[in-house]
Design an enzyme around this catalytic site. Structure first.
Site, PDB file in Angstrom:
ATOM      1  N   GLN A 147      16.927   6.856 -60.963  1.00 21.74           N
ATOM      2  CA  GLN A 147      16.440   8.075 -61.630  1.00 21.74           C
ATOM      3  C   GLN A 147      15.100   8.488 -60.996  1.00 21.74           C
ATOM      4  O   GLN A 147      14.496   7.719 -60.256  1.00 21.74           O
ATOM      5  CB  GLN A 147      16.234   7.797 -63.126  1.00 21.74           C
TER       6      GLN A 147
ATOM      7  N   HIS B 245       8.339   2.942 -81.395  1.00 19.86           N
ATOM      8  CA  HIS B 245       8.433   1.512 -81.047  1.00 19.86           C
ATOM      9  C   HIS B 245       8.247   0.611 -82.265  1.00 19.86           C
ATOM     10  O   HIS B 245       8.863  -0.445 -82.355  1.00 19.86           O
ATOM     11  CB  HIS B 245       7.418   1.190 -79.946  1.00 19.86           C
TER      12      HIS B 245
ATOM     13  N   ASP C 166       9.203   0.727 -70.691  1.00 16.69           N
ATOM     14  CA  ASP C 166       7.805   1.149 -70.881  1.00 16.69           C
ATOM     15  C   ASP C 166       6.982   0.038 -71.538  1.00 16.69           C
ATOM     16  O   ASP C 166       5.764   0.055 -71.481  1.00 16.69           O
ATOM     17  CB  ASP C 166       7.763   2.421 -71.742  1.00 16.69           C
TER      18      ASP C 166
ATOM     19  N   ASP D 117      20.860  -5.122 -64.672  1.00 17.70           N
ATOM     20  CA  ASP D 117      21.657  -4.340 -65.617  1.00 17.70           C
ATOM     21  C   ASP D 117      21.814  -5.113 -66.922  1.00 17.70           C
ATOM     22  O   ASP D 117      22.065  -6.325 -66.901  1.00 17.70           O
ATOM     23  CB  ASP D 117      23.031  -4.077 -64.982  1.00 17.70           C
ATOM     24  N   GLY D 118      21.690  -4.398 -68.038  1.00 18.11           N
ATOM     25  CA  GLY D 118      21.736  -5.069 -69.342  1.00 18.11           C
ATOM     26  C   GLY D 118      23.049  -5.763 -69.611  1.00 18.11           C
ATOM     27  O   GLY D 118      23.087  -6.852 -70.220  1.00 18.11           O
TER      28      GLY D 118
ATOM     29  N   ASP E   9      16.943  -0.125 -76.313  1.00 17.17           N
ATOM     30  CA  ASP E   9      16.064   1.039 -76.171  1.00 17.17           C
ATOM     31  C   ASP E   9      16.470   1.763 -74.894  1.00 17.17           C
ATOM     32  O   ASP E   9      15.756   1.775 -73.883  1.00 17.17           O
ATOM     33  CB  ASP E   9      14.603   0.577 -76.094  1.00 17.17           C
TER      34      ASP E   9
ATOM     35  N   ASP F 107      19.434   8.298 -72.936  1.00 17.87           N
ATOM     36  CA  ASP F 107      20.621   8.952 -73.491  1.00 17.87           C
ATOM     37  C   ASP F 107      21.860   8.573 -72.673  1.00 17.87           C
ATOM     38  O   ASP F 107      21.730   8.061 -71.552  1.00 17.87           O
ATOM     39  CB  ASP F 107      20.410  10.478 -73.487  1.00 17.87           C
TER      40      ASP F 107
HETATM   41  N1  SAM Z   1      12.972   5.407 -75.863  1.00 15.38           N
HETATM   42  C1  SAM Z   1      13.637   6.088 -74.743  1.00 15.38           C
HETATM   43  C2  SAM Z   1      14.731   6.976 -75.233  1.00 15.38           C
HETATM   44  O1  SAM Z   1      14.939   7.028 -76.442  1.00 15.38           O
HETATM   45  O2  SAM Z   1      15.350   7.670 -74.396  1.00 15.38           O
HETATM   46  C3  SAM Z   1      14.147   5.074 -73.763  1.00 15.38           C
HETATM   47  C4  SAM Z   1      13.040   4.369 -73.113  1.00 15.38           C
HETATM   48  S1  SAM Z   1      13.333   3.314 -71.813  1.00 15.38           S
HETATM   49  C5  SAM Z   1      12.273   3.974 -70.654  1.00 15.38           C
HETATM   50  C6  SAM Z   1      14.966   3.614 -71.230  1.00 15.38           C
HETATM   51  C7  SAM Z   1      15.251   2.623 -70.130  1.00 15.38           C
HETATM   52  O3  SAM Z   1      16.617   2.223 -70.081  1.00 15.38           O
HETATM   53  C8  SAM Z   1      14.941   3.164 -68.711  1.00 15.38           C
HETATM   54  O4  SAM Z   1      13.753   2.569 -68.247  1.00 15.38           O
HETATM   55  C9  SAM Z   1      16.171   2.785 -67.892  1.00 15.38           C
HETATM   56  O5  SAM Z   1      15.812   2.289 -66.610  1.00 15.38           O
HETATM   57  C10 SAM Z   1      16.811   1.725 -68.758  1.00 15.38           C
HETATM   58  N2  SAM Z   1      18.254   1.540 -68.517  1.00 15.38           N
HETATM   59  C11 SAM Z   1      19.199   2.502 -68.353  1.00 15.38           C
HETATM   60  N3  SAM Z   1      20.404   1.931 -68.146  1.00 15.38           N
HETATM   61  C12 SAM Z   1      20.218   0.576 -68.180  1.00 15.38           C
HETATM   62  C13 SAM Z   1      21.084  -0.550 -68.044  1.00 15.38           C
HETATM   63  N4  SAM Z   1      22.400  -0.383 -67.814  1.00 15.38           N
HETATM   64  N5  SAM Z   1      20.556  -1.796 -68.155  1.00 15.38           N
HETATM   65  C14 SAM Z   1      19.222  -1.963 -68.394  1.00 15.38           C
HETATM   66  N6  SAM Z   1      18.337  -0.925 -68.533  1.00 15.38           N
HETATM   67  C15 SAM Z   1      18.844   0.325 -68.425  1.00 15.38           C
END
Ligand code: SAM
Length: 321
Positions: free
Chosen positions: A44, A75, A104, A162-163, A180, A183
């Site tokens: 991204q 948070h 974050d 990756d989660g 967290d 979208d």
């Molecule tokens: N609070 C925010 C919201 O409501 O949109 C989200 C905050 S946090 C910055 C979202 C994070 O999810 C991003 O840093 C992104 O890199 C991470 N993310 C997206 N897909 C992911 C995955 N498959 N595994 C782990 N992290 C992931």
């Protein structure tokens, strides 16, 4: 930084503005003092902007993720109701927590506010987000009482993977999982699939809970419904709650809290009272956060759309015309 035709806003031409496209017919624009970082990661576009009104903010693919001035509202509420619910009272000391997304650092800071938490694993797929937060968001990427960065806390561990892959490899169970995620578009979409929630169920200890960023009953009703129903197909107890936010559309965002049976709206008053330094969480806001208006609760009686349709709608909603 998306430039707005500032003369339409009657503003001087030499200022920078960020426009977050809440919908293709609703724009939210905030003045930017400085662009502190702008980098395209493997996943991204990662920006850190300094703004006069809301402090520093993290922006991913043009969508504001969090801002220093108001992030505690989100948070604190994605963490403390799960850890201060009565059903968690008998959890053993040395609780373990896992955050998926949340790069974050805000959710991690709030989990570390609990002295009986012995380990927090933060799993964010994007190392650039972690680097930006660590280097440029010191008021978010910090220990709960402001005594140094998260990394100084021996309980805190970061994984840039990756989660889903992380969950599949988990060996020791957790008491809390916080999802967290961004979208359901891009790398975040797979964090909305039923399989993902089943993997979470598989790593939860008895008395455990999972708290999930759950869209908005007003701005993203399809995400709100999808997360609730997907969680409900895996967990016996799921309740939506609301939290204050200045930077997400509408000022109120929804989360969902799922447990293995206990009612998450029941507060462990003693534990809630022991928490110090919270701006938004209290035993009262814990209980009241689970009271949603009838229009929101009626939505949850409707069947959700399929994940790919929800993703497509979110993309269309914010796509430039
Ligand atoms: N609070 C925010 C919201 O409501 O949109 C989200 C905050 S946090 C910055 C979202 C994070 O999810 C991003 O840093 C992104 O890199 C991470 N993310 C997206 N897909 C992911 C995955 N498959 N595994 C782990 N992290 C992931």
């Amino acid at each position: 930084v998306s430039e707005v035709r500032v003369n339409d806003l009657g503003l001087s031409d030499d200022e920078k503005w960020l426009t977050d496209r809440w919908a293709n017919d609703i724009l939210w624009t905030i003045r930017v003092r400085r662009v502190l970082r702008e980098v395209q990661s493997d996943y991204q576009r990662v920006q850190v902007l300094d703004t006069p009104r809301l402090g520093r903010m993290l922006v991913l693919d043009g969508n504001i993720q969090c801002a220093e001035a108001d992030e505690a509202g989100y948070h604190e509420m994605i963490v403390h109701p799960a850890l201060c619910r009565r059903g968690a009272r008998d959890q053993i000391a040395g609780r373990r927590a896992l955050i998926i997304g949340g790069g974050d650092g805000g959710a991690a800071r709030e989990i570390l506010r609990h002295p009986d938490v012995s380990r927090v694993d933060l799993v964010d797929i994007d190392a650039e987000v972690i680097r930006a937060a660590r280097e440029l968001l010191p008021r978010i990427w910090q220990r709960p009482h402001g005594d140094g960065p998260l990394d100084d806390d021996p309980r805190f561990h970061v994984h840039c993977v990756d989660g889903i892959g992380f969950l599949e490899a988990v060996k020791e169970p957790y008491d809390l999982v916080v999802v967290d995620a961004s979208d359901p578009v891009g790398p975040g979409a797979q964090l909305y699939a039923e399989r993902f929630y089943r993997l979470i169920r598989g790593v939860l200890r008895d008395g455990g809970a999972v708290a999930v960023q759950g869209g908005s009953f007003w701005y993203l009703p399809e995400v709100f419904k999808l997360v609730y129903h997907r969680l409900s197909s895996v967990f016996p107890m799921v309740k939506p709650l609301s939290c204050f936010t200045a930077v997400y559309p509408g000022g109120v965002w929804n989360l969902h809290l799922a447990t293995l049976g206990d009612d998450p709206a029941c507060v462990d008053e003693a534990r809630a009272a022991r928490l110090s330094g919270c701006q938004f969480y209290s035993a009262e806001t814990h209980a009241s956060a689970f009271v949603l208006p009838p229009v929101a609760m009626e939505l949850l009686e409707q069947e959700p759309l399929a994940l790919d349709e929800v993703s497509a709608r979110v993309e269309r909603l914010t796509a430039k015309d």
